[in-house]
Scaffold this active site. Structure first.
Site, PDB file in Angstrom:
ATOM      1  N   LYS A  38     -28.050 -51.687 109.379  1.00 18.77           N
ATOM      2  CA  LYS A  38     -27.299 -52.072 110.805  1.00 18.77           C
ATOM      3  C   LYS A  38     -27.009 -50.669 111.668  1.00 18.77           C
ATOM      4  CE  LYS A  38     -23.030 -51.416 108.198  1.00 18.77           C
ATOM      5  NZ  LYS A  38     -22.154 -52.229 107.486  1.00 18.77           N
ATOM      6  N   ARG A  53     -10.700 -58.514 105.792  1.00 18.03           N
ATOM      7  CA  ARG A  53     -11.352 -58.419 107.077  1.00 18.03           C
ATOM      8  C   ARG A  53     -12.354 -59.568 107.128  1.00 18.03           C
ATOM      9  NH1 ARG A  53     -15.726 -53.534 107.634  1.00 18.03           N
ATOM     10  NH2 ARG A  53     -16.504 -54.984 106.050  1.00 18.03           N
ATOM     11  N   TYR A 105     -14.457 -25.762 128.813  1.00 19.99           N
ATOM     12  CA  TYR A 105     -13.592 -26.770 129.635  1.00 19.99           C
ATOM     13  C   TYR A 105     -12.142 -26.472 128.813  1.00 19.99           C
ATOM     14  CZ  TYR A 105     -17.295 -29.390 132.048  1.00 19.99           C
ATOM     15  OH  TYR A 105     -18.009 -29.911 132.731  1.00 19.99           O
ATOM     16  N   MET A 154     -20.710 -32.361 127.665  1.00 17.35           N
ATOM     17  CA  MET A 154     -21.654 -33.490 127.707  1.00 17.35           C
ATOM     18  C   MET A 154     -22.850 -33.238 127.394  1.00 17.35           C
ATOM     19  SD  MET A 154     -22.563 -36.521 130.554  1.00 17.35           S
ATOM     20  CE  MET A 154     -20.796 -37.082 130.848  1.00 17.35           C
TER      21      MET A 154
HETATM   22  C1  LIG Z   1     -22.099 -51.763 106.037  1.00 18.75           C
HETATM   23  C2  LIG Z   1     -22.011 -52.574 104.750  1.00 18.75           C
HETATM   24  C3  LIG Z   1     -22.467 -52.296 103.650  1.00 18.75           C
HETATM   25  C4  LIG Z   1     -23.087 -50.886 103.383  1.00 18.75           C
HETATM   26  O1  LIG Z   1     -21.907 -49.833 103.153  1.00 18.75           O
HETATM   27  P1  LIG Z   1     -22.328 -48.249 102.782  1.00 18.75           P
HETATM   28  O2  LIG Z   1     -20.633 -47.703 102.608  1.00 18.75           O
HETATM   29  O3  LIG Z   1     -22.991 -47.600 104.013  1.00 18.75           O
HETATM   30  O4  LIG Z   1     -22.947 -48.215 101.782  1.00 18.75           O
HETATM   31  C5  LIG Z   1     -22.434 -53.204 102.625  1.00 18.75           C
HETATM   32  N1  LIG Z   1     -22.019 -54.300 102.702  1.00 18.75           N
HETATM   33  C6  LIG Z   1     -21.347 -54.874 103.907  1.00 18.75           C
HETATM   34  C7  LIG Z   1     -20.832 -56.076 103.884  1.00 18.75           C
HETATM   35  C8  LIG Z   1     -21.298 -53.621 104.889  1.00 18.75           C
HETATM   36  O5  LIG Z   1     -20.911 -54.410 106.129  1.00 18.75           O
END
Ligand SMILES: *Cc1c(COP(=O)(O)O)cnc(C)c1O
Length: 361
Positions: free
Chosen positions: A35, A131, A256, A304
């Site tokens: 992702k 969640r 800055y 930046m």
């Molecule tokens: C992002 C995610 C993972 C992977 O988690 P990591 O800590 O990066 O290994 C696994 N399961 C779900 C549901 C996630 O959202």
């Protein structure tokens, strides 16, 4: 002249990290989580490099999954947030996307969808993170509704997500696993609990399926050293080069807000990377960078397109000298601590203007 910043992506290290996950969990199949543009590494590069090793990929939503299809990936893709709109159930059916069903509304969406053949569904249970996932009370009715629906394939995977697995001394992970195991006891569905931290440190979380993300990219999820995590190899090296060098007097300030003030006559190297590239603006003075392979320290706030580095104690520094912001020789996790964040965020924020350059190290 193009700017010198680039993110080099070592696909050999990536494959090695995936194999490490498999070696730690011999009874599991491991889904590669790609992702957020594969945690900033480039989804197409990462997915193509793992395609022959993995049974499936996981992404947040349909758009990311379609991106993988555009990149030529034909393996199943698990949508970790489930269908967001009813039409996504149809897309999942057409594209062989697996749906993580996370709430009653999604259960209904799947059951009511007008699709020609059934889809692969995982049912997510909230075991304490609060969640996503169905509650204890909703679990049995959700499982029954999905199992009886003609829209789902049999053998649904039951899944949950860990909130605190990076904390190896805490009680939360054992509590979550205990809750989940009680809820699914007596059922013979495949189970999936472990993220990277679960794979690396918590054998009780290893299931039919695991979901490694961060560890594939060679970063540790733990704030402290951990035996298995020591064997990970960093995949991304964020590198740039010196684009200017100057000498300043004691008492003169840099950058800055004049945040850094020279305590002695100093040499400052300006490096072509900034928050516009994803280098964190929250990095404090003293954050390490590697210049010509030697440690130097950030001096002044991140701009930046540039950072400024105190190189007074380094031998000779010239324009064009190579700089590593994180990678093989300077661990992401260390930089993340100086920036008050976690490794996941640093790599995910590497911006689109930084070219990802793949190589096999
Ligand atoms: C992002 C995610 C993972 C992977 O988690 P990591 O800590 O990066 O290994 C696994 N399961 C779900 C549901 C996630 O959202």
């Amino acid at each position: 002249m193009t700017r010198p910043v680039k993110a080099r992506i070592d696909t050999r290290a990536l494959r090695q990290n995936y194999r490490l996950a498999c070696g730690i969990t011999p009874g599991s199949r491991n889904i590669a989580v790609v992702k957020a543009n594969a945690y900033g590494h480039g989804a197409a590069i990462i997915a193509r490099a793992l395609d022959d090793l993995v049974p499936a990929f996981a992404v947040a939503g349909v758009d990311e999954a379609l991106e993988l299809r555009d990149a030529g990936i034909r393996k199943p893709v698990l949508l970790l947030e489930g269908p967001i709109t009813p039409d996504e159930v149809g897309i999942a059916q057409e594209q062989d996307f697996w749906l993580m069903v996370c709430c009653r509304e999604q259960v209904e969406m799947v059951c009511r969808a007008d699709i020609r053949s059934p889809v692969t569904v995982w049912l997510k249970i909230d075991s304490g993170m609060h969640r996503l996932g169905v509650t204890e009370n909703e679990f049995h009715t959700s499982l029954a509704a999905l199992s009886e629906s003609a829209n789902t394939l049999p053998g649904m995977t039951l899944c949950t997500h860990l909130a605190d697995a990076h904390n190896v001394s805490g009680q939360e992970t054992a509590a979550q696993v205990g809750f989940f195991q009680r809820l699914v006891s007596g059922l013979d569905n495949p189970l999936s609990i472990a993220n990277s931290a679960g794979i690396l440190h918590w054998p009780a979380t290893h299931g039919a399926w695991n979901r490694p993300g961060l560890m594939l990219y060679g970063a540790s999820p733990f704030p402290q050293p951990q035996e298995n995590a020591e064997r990970l190899e960093p995949v991304m090296t964020l590198q740039s080069a010196v684009i200017g060098v100057r000498k300043i007097d004691a008492g003169e300030s840099v950058g800055y807000g004049s945040r850094w003030i020279a305590q002695r006559p100093s040499t400052i190297a300006t490096v072509g990377v900034g928050y516009g590239d994803g280098y964190p603006r929250s990095a404090v003075d003293g954050t390490p960078v590697l210049l010509n392979g030697s440690r130097a320290r950030l001096a002044g706030s991140v701009s930046m397109d540039m950072i400024t580095v105190d190189v007074t104690d380094l031998d000779e520094v010239n324009i064009g000298d190579p700089v590593e912001l994180w990678g093989k020789s300077l661990l992401l996790g260390e930089v993340a601590q100086y920036a008050g964040t976690i490794s996941h965020e640093l790599v995910t924020r590497v911006s689109v203007r930084v070219p990802r350059v793949r190589y096999s190290g």
